[in-house]
Design a protein around this motif. Structure first.
Motif, short mmCIF file in Angstrom:
data_model
loop_
_atom_site.label_atom_id
_atom_site.label_comp_id
_atom_site.label_asym_id
_atom_site.label_seq_id
_atom_site.Cartn_x
_atom_site.Cartn_y
_atom_site.Cartn_z
N GLN A 107 0.82 -1.21 0.00
CA GLN A 107 0.00 0.00 0.00
C GLN A 107 0.86 1.26 0.00
O GLN A 107 0.53 2.23 -0.67
CB GLN A 107 -0.95 0.01 1.20
N ASP A 108 1.95 1.25 0.74
CA ASP A 108 2.87 2.40 0.74
C ASP A 108 3.45 2.62 -0.65
O ASP A 108 3.55 3.75 -1.12
CB ASP A 108 4.01 2.21 1.74
N GLU A 137 -5.62 -0.88 -14.35
CA GLU A 137 -6.99 -1.15 -13.93
C GLU A 137 -7.11 -1.28 -12.42
O GLU A 137 -8.16 -1.62 -11.89
CB GLU A 137 -7.50 -2.41 -14.62
N THR A 138 -6.03 -0.94 -11.70
CA THR A 138 -6.01 -1.01 -10.25
C THR A 138 -6.86 0.12 -9.67
O THR A 138 -6.87 1.23 -10.20
CB THR A 138 -4.57 -0.88 -9.73
N SER A 139 -7.54 -0.15 -8.57
CA SER A 139 -8.34 0.88 -7.90
C SER A 139 -7.42 1.80 -7.10
O SER A 139 -6.53 1.32 -6.39
CB SER A 139 -9.35 0.24 -6.95
N PRO A 140 -7.65 3.10 -7.17
CA PRO A 140 -6.81 4.04 -6.42
C PRO A 140 -7.06 3.95 -4.91
O PRO A 140 -8.17 3.66 -4.47
CB PRO A 140 -7.24 5.41 -6.93
N ILE A 141 -6.03 4.25 -4.16
CA ILE A 141 -6.16 4.37 -2.71
C ILE A 141 -6.64 5.78 -2.38
O ILE A 141 -7.54 5.96 -1.59
CB ILE A 141 -4.81 4.07 -2.01
N LYS A 142 -6.03 6.77 -3.04
CA LYS A 142 -6.38 8.17 -2.80
C LYS A 142 -7.78 8.43 -3.34
O LYS A 142 -8.07 8.15 -4.49
CB LYS A 142 -5.35 9.08 -3.48
#
Length: 137
Positions: free
Chosen positions: A19-20, A105-110
């Motif tokens: 995640q970092d 296609e990854t979902s954003p964390i922000k």
């Protein structure tokens, strides 16, 4: 028992590390996307003939040969930090580039606190929805 606890701890550390790394890549994507957006605006506004035109290829931003003294609108062509190696997605209008986006296609964390031109990024399902589009004044 010790091995099981160690395995669980290492798995947790791996998730946090991942995640970092993704957060750092998001920061880099926002920076690089803004560099491309600014470069496209600069290219659009710097035609000696007076005719406003967007670039045909990203490499035109790196070295604009439309003018007698070639100009660099961007320092270098940056890689997409989310896909590392795959080409940028290009937003085109009449065959000319008006923006870029990541093909990840990854979902954003922000999900919040985006700079003013990018408030709509908070609604993104994946990084492909983060579109860095030139909007010259």
């Amino acid at each position: 028992m010790v091995i099981a606890i160690s395995g669980i701890a290492l798995a947790g550390i791996g998730i946090v590390w991942h995640q970092d790394a993704q957060r750092e890549n998001e920061k880099e994507l926002l920076y690089i996307g803004e560099q491309y957006r600014k470069a496209i605006v600069s290219y659009y506004g710097n035609n000696p003939s007076g005719v406003k035109q967007y670039p045909k290829e990203l490499k035109d931003l790196e070295l604009d040969s439309r003018i007698p003294e070639p100009k660099r609108h961007i320092r270098k062509l940056y890689a997409d930090p989310m896909t590392r190696g795959k080409p940028w997605g290009l937003i085109k209008q009449e065959g000319l580039i008006i923006g870029v986006y990541s093909t990840s296609e990854t979902s954003p964390i922000k999900k919040s606190r985006f700079p003013s031109p990018y408030e709509n990024f908070s609604e993104a399902v994946n990084y492909q929805d983060w579109k860095f589009t030139a909007t010259p004044q």
